[in-house]
Motif scaffolding. Structure first.
Motif, short mmCIF file in Angstrom:
data_model
loop_
_atom_site.label_atom_id
_atom_site.label_comp_id
_atom_site.label_asym_id
_atom_site.label_seq_id
_atom_site.Cartn_x
_atom_site.Cartn_y
_atom_site.Cartn_z
N GLU A 22 48.69 30.53 36.77
CA GLU A 22 49.05 30.71 35.36
C GLU A 22 48.09 29.93 34.46
O GLU A 22 47.64 30.44 33.43
CB GLU A 22 50.48 30.22 35.09
N HIS A 23 47.79 28.70 34.85
CA HIS A 23 46.87 27.86 34.09
C HIS A 23 45.49 28.50 34.01
O HIS A 23 44.89 28.57 32.93
CB HIS A 23 46.79 26.47 34.74
N LEU A 24 44.97 28.97 35.14
CA LEU A 24 43.65 29.60 35.15
C LEU A 24 43.64 30.87 34.31
O LEU A 24 42.67 31.14 33.58
CB LEU A 24 43.21 29.90 36.57
N ILE A 25 44.71 31.64 34.39
CA ILE A 25 44.80 32.86 33.59
C ILE A 25 44.74 32.53 32.10
O ILE A 25 44.11 33.24 31.32
CB ILE A 25 46.08 33.64 33.94
N ALA A 26 45.36 31.42 31.70
CA ALA A 26 45.34 31.01 30.30
C ALA A 26 43.92 30.70 29.82
O ALA A 26 43.63 30.80 28.62
CB ALA A 26 46.23 29.78 30.09
N LYS A 148 43.64 33.30 43.71
CA LYS A 148 43.58 32.21 42.71
C LYS A 148 42.16 31.64 42.69
O LYS A 148 41.58 31.43 41.61
CB LYS A 148 44.60 31.12 43.05
N TYR A 149 41.58 31.44 43.87
CA TYR A 149 40.20 30.94 43.92
C TYR A 149 39.23 31.99 43.36
O TYR A 149 38.27 31.64 42.68
CB TYR A 149 39.78 30.55 45.34
N GLN A 150 39.48 33.26 43.64
CA GLN A 150 38.62 34.31 43.10
C GLN A 150 38.61 34.24 41.57
O GLN A 150 37.56 34.34 40.94
CB GLN A 150 39.10 35.68 43.58
N LEU A 151 39.78 34.04 40.97
CA LEU A 151 39.86 33.90 39.51
C LEU A 151 39.08 32.67 39.06
O LEU A 151 38.34 32.72 38.07
CB LEU A 151 41.32 33.82 39.06
N PHE A 152 39.25 31.56 39.75
CA PHE A 152 38.50 30.34 39.44
C PHE A 152 36.99 30.62 39.44
O PHE A 152 36.26 30.24 38.53
CB PHE A 152 38.86 29.26 40.47
N PHE A 153 36.53 31.33 40.46
CA PHE A 153 35.11 31.66 40.61
C PHE A 153 34.65 32.58 39.48
O PHE A 153 33.58 32.38 38.90
CB PHE A 153 34.87 32.29 41.98
N TYR A 154 35.45 33.58 39.14
CA TYR A 154 35.11 34.46 38.01
C TYR A 154 34.96 33.63 36.74
O TYR A 154 34.03 33.84 35.96
CB TYR A 154 36.21 35.50 37.80
N LEU A 155 35.90 32.73 36.51
CA LEU A 155 35.83 31.90 35.30
C LEU A 155 34.56 31.06 35.29
O LEU A 155 33.91 30.93 34.24
CB LEU A 155 37.08 31.02 35.18
N LYS A 156 34.19 30.50 36.43
CA LYS A 156 32.93 29.75 36.53
C LYS A 156 31.75 30.63 36.15
O LYS A 156 30.88 30.23 35.38
CB LYS A 156 32.73 29.23 37.95
N LEU A 157 31.72 31.85 36.71
CA LEU A 157 30.61 32.78 36.42
C LEU A 157 30.58 33.17 34.94
O LEU A 157 29.51 33.43 34.39
CB LEU A 157 30.72 34.04 37.28
N LEU A 158 31.72 33.19 34.30
CA LEU A 158 31.80 33.50 32.87
C LEU A 158 31.45 32.30 31.98
O LEU A 158 31.43 32.42 30.76
CB LEU A 158 33.20 34.01 32.52
#
Length: 179
Positions: A22-26, A148-158
């Motif tokens: 939820e935090h990462l999605i925010a 969840k890690y995939q989302l973390f990685f996407y956010l890093k790439l962004l």
């Protein structure tokens, strides 16, 4: 009194992982829902950010399905969750609201479970002859952790400034510690 130490540990890690998702999605940029990382080679294209966020709903729904299968009489209302859409591109706001709702159901499901229940065999889509509830729950946790890690990685790439505390709840005092 039934033993619940193992269930409590699995529940805590599951709910922590949902909270961190939820935090990462925010942190996901609303204007980047169609973004996807470029894939090298001839494989299938990676999911875009909006679909990845929608897939996290499927990860949480898997826990509800497993707990409902284990305790259909006590958790009969979980069946209505099947009608909710998952695996679709959804906004961060929708995903966070839905994950929070799933977390409440999951908490209730774990409250129904004892350590002894973890060895009960449940038929699944992947193992029709049944596998231990513990294995089903751990498989769902692995699924959630991977995405969840995939989302973390996407956010890093962004270029979103994320770090270890965004991915894991670290022990000890922290300003950003979830409540």
């Amino acid at each position: 009194m039934p033993r619940r130490a193992l269930v409590a540990g699995i529940a805590a890690k599951t709910l922590e992982s949902i909270e961190r998702a939820e935090h990462l999605i925010a942190l996901a940029p609303v204007d980047a829902m169609e973004w996807r990382p470029a894939a090298a080679g001839k494989g299938a294209a990676a999911a875009n950010l909006g679909h990845l966020i929608g897939h996290l709903l499927d990860c949480a729904a898997g826990f509800c399905a497993a707990l409902h299968a284990a305790f259909p009489a006590q958790l009969g209302d979980f069946a209505e969750l099947r009608s909710l859409q998952v695996n679709h591109s959804c906004s961060p706001e929708e995903a966070r609201t839905r994950l929070h709702s799933y977390a409440g159901h999951i908490r209730r499901g774990f409250d129904t479970c004892t350590d002894e229940d973890l060895s009960r065999r449940l038929p699944t889509v992947f193992v029709p002859e049944g596998e231990a509830l513990l294995s089903v729950l751990l498989g769902n946790l692995e699924h959630l952790l991977n995405h969840k890690y995939q989302l973390f990685f996407y956010l890093k790439l962004l270029g979103v400034p994320v770090g270890t505390p965004d991915l894991y709840r670290l022990a000890g005092p922290s300003q950003d510690r979830p409540r």
